[in-house]
Scaffold this motif. Structure first.
Motif, PDB file in Angstrom:
ATOM      1  N   UNK A 226      33.903  93.171 -78.592  1.00 22.77           N
ATOM      2  CA  UNK A 226      33.444  93.432 -77.234  1.00 22.77           C
ATOM      3  C   UNK A 226      33.966  92.324 -76.335  1.00 22.77           C
ATOM      4  N   UNK A 227      34.641  92.677 -75.230  1.00 22.07           N
ATOM      5  CA  UNK A 227      35.158  91.624 -74.352  1.00 22.07           C
ATOM      6  C   UNK A 227      34.040  90.727 -73.847  1.00 22.07           C
ATOM      7  N   UNK A 228      34.315  89.444 -73.861  1.00 25.06           N
ATOM      8  CA  UNK A 228      33.348  88.459 -73.384  1.00 25.06           C
ATOM      9  C   UNK A 228      33.467  88.324 -71.873  1.00 25.06           C
ATOM     10  N   UNK A 229      32.442  87.790 -71.244  1.00 27.86           N
ATOM     11  CA  UNK A 229      32.550  87.531 -69.814  1.00 27.86           C
ATOM     12  C   UNK A 229      33.719  86.583 -69.544  1.00 27.86           C
ATOM     13  N   UNK A 230      34.330  86.712 -68.377  1.00 26.14           N
ATOM     14  CA  UNK A 230      35.445  85.844 -68.022  1.00 26.14           C
ATOM     15  C   UNK A 230      34.943  84.408 -67.950  1.00 26.14           C
ATOM     16  N   UNK A 231      35.664  83.516 -68.632  1.00 30.04           N
ATOM     17  CA  UNK A 231      35.299  82.106 -68.618  1.00 30.04           C
ATOM     18  C   UNK A 231      36.401  81.324 -67.926  1.00 30.04           C
ATOM     19  N   UNK A 232      36.067  80.153 -67.481  1.00 32.93           N
ATOM     20  CA  UNK A 232      37.023  79.289 -66.811  1.00 32.93           C
ATOM     21  C   UNK A 232      37.350  78.118 -67.721  1.00 32.93           C
ATOM     22  N   UNK A 233      38.472  77.497 -67.468  1.00 33.34           N
ATOM     23  CA  UNK A 233      38.861  76.314 -68.212  1.00 33.34           C
ATOM     24  C   UNK A 233      40.293  76.434 -68.677  1.00 33.34           C
ATOM     25  N   UNK A 234      40.866  75.310 -69.109  1.00 29.37           N
ATOM     26  CA  UNK A 234      42.277  75.309 -69.489  1.00 29.37           C
ATOM     27  C   UNK A 234      42.605  76.237 -70.651  1.00 29.37           C
ATOM     28  N   UNK A 235      41.746  76.322 -71.648  1.00 26.76           N
ATOM     29  CA  UNK A 235      42.017  77.191 -72.791  1.00 26.76           C
ATOM     30  C   UNK A 235      41.982  78.660 -72.378  1.00 26.76           C
ATOM     31  N   UNK A 236      41.062  79.023 -71.505  1.00 31.56           N
ATOM     32  CA  UNK A 236      40.970  80.412 -71.054  1.00 31.56           C
ATOM     33  C   UNK A 236      42.130  80.783 -70.146  1.00 31.56           C
TER      34      UNK A 236
ATOM     35  N   UNK B 183      44.710  83.784 -71.053  1.00 31.28           N
ATOM     36  CA  UNK B 183      44.991  84.872 -70.113  1.00 31.28           C
ATOM     37  C   UNK B 183      46.472  85.211 -70.079  1.00 31.28           C
ATOM     38  N   UNK B 184      47.334  84.244 -70.411  1.00 28.24           N
ATOM     39  CA  UNK B 184      48.776  84.470 -70.435  1.00 28.24           C
ATOM     40  C   UNK B 184      49.295  84.752 -71.847  1.00 28.24           C
TER      41      UNK B 184
END
Length: 143
Positions: free
Chosen positions: A5-15, A19-20
Motif C-alpha cells: 500500500x503506498x505510504x503517505x508522501x514523505x519529505x527528506x533527501x532519501x525520499x 522519487x527519481x
C-alpha cells in the motif's frame, strides 16, 4: 496477491532520491520510511520475479535490500552511493509474498558507512544484506 500500500508522501533527501528511482518504483517497491540512518521498504513478489525453481529470483531480493540501504544511507543528506554489498539468502520467497526490508546504519566514518538490511516475510527472515556506502564530494562549480 497482497500489494504494498503506498505510504503517505514523505519529505527528506532519501525520499527525494526515491522519487527519481524509476527502477525500484517500476517493480512496485515502496519506501515507507527513511530517516536517521534507517529505512523500511516493501515489495510484493510478482509472477515476473519468480525464477525456474519457483522462487523469487535473488536479484530482486538484492534490489529490494539495496533500495532500503539507499534510503538509509541517503537519509543524512549528502549524495551517498554503494561502495559494495553482499547478500546471504536464508529462505526462499515465492509469488504473492509481501517482503519487508529494514535497513540500519551500523557505523559512519569520514565519507564511508556500513549498513545492515534484513528482508522478512512476516516474522521469517528471508535474507541478510550488508552494504558499504561512500558519500560523494560535491561537484566543483565552474567559474
Amino acid at each position: 496477491m497482497e500489494r504494498a500500500t503506498p505510504a503517505p508522501v514523505q519529505q527528506g533527501p532519501a525520499h527525494a532520491m526515491f522519487a527519481a528511482d524509476e527502477a525500484s518504483r517500476h517493480l512496485g517497491i515502496d519506501l515507507r520510511m527513511a530517516g536517521d540512518g534507517t529505512a523500511v521498504a516493501y515489495m510484493a513478489v510478482t509472477a515476473q520475479m519468480v525464477n525456474g525453481h519457483g522462487m523469487a529470483h535473488g536479484g530482486y531480493l538484492f534490489l529490494l535490500a539495496d533500495t532500503a540501504f539507499a534510503g538509509a544511507c541517503n537519509s543524512h543528506g549528502p549524495v551517498t552511493v554503494a561502495a559494495g554489498a553482499d547478500i546471504t539468502f536464508v529462505a526462499p520467497a515465492r509469488q504473492g509474498d509481501l517482503l519487508v526490508a529494514t535497513a540500519h546504519e551500523r557505523t559512519r566514518y569520514g565519507r564511508s558507512g556500513v549498513y545492515d538490511v534484513t528482508i522478512q516475510r512476516g516474522d521469517e527472515v528471508i535474507a541478510e544484506f550488508r552494504g558499504r556506502s561512500r558519500t560523494l564530494r560535491p561537484a566543483k562549480e565552474k567559474p
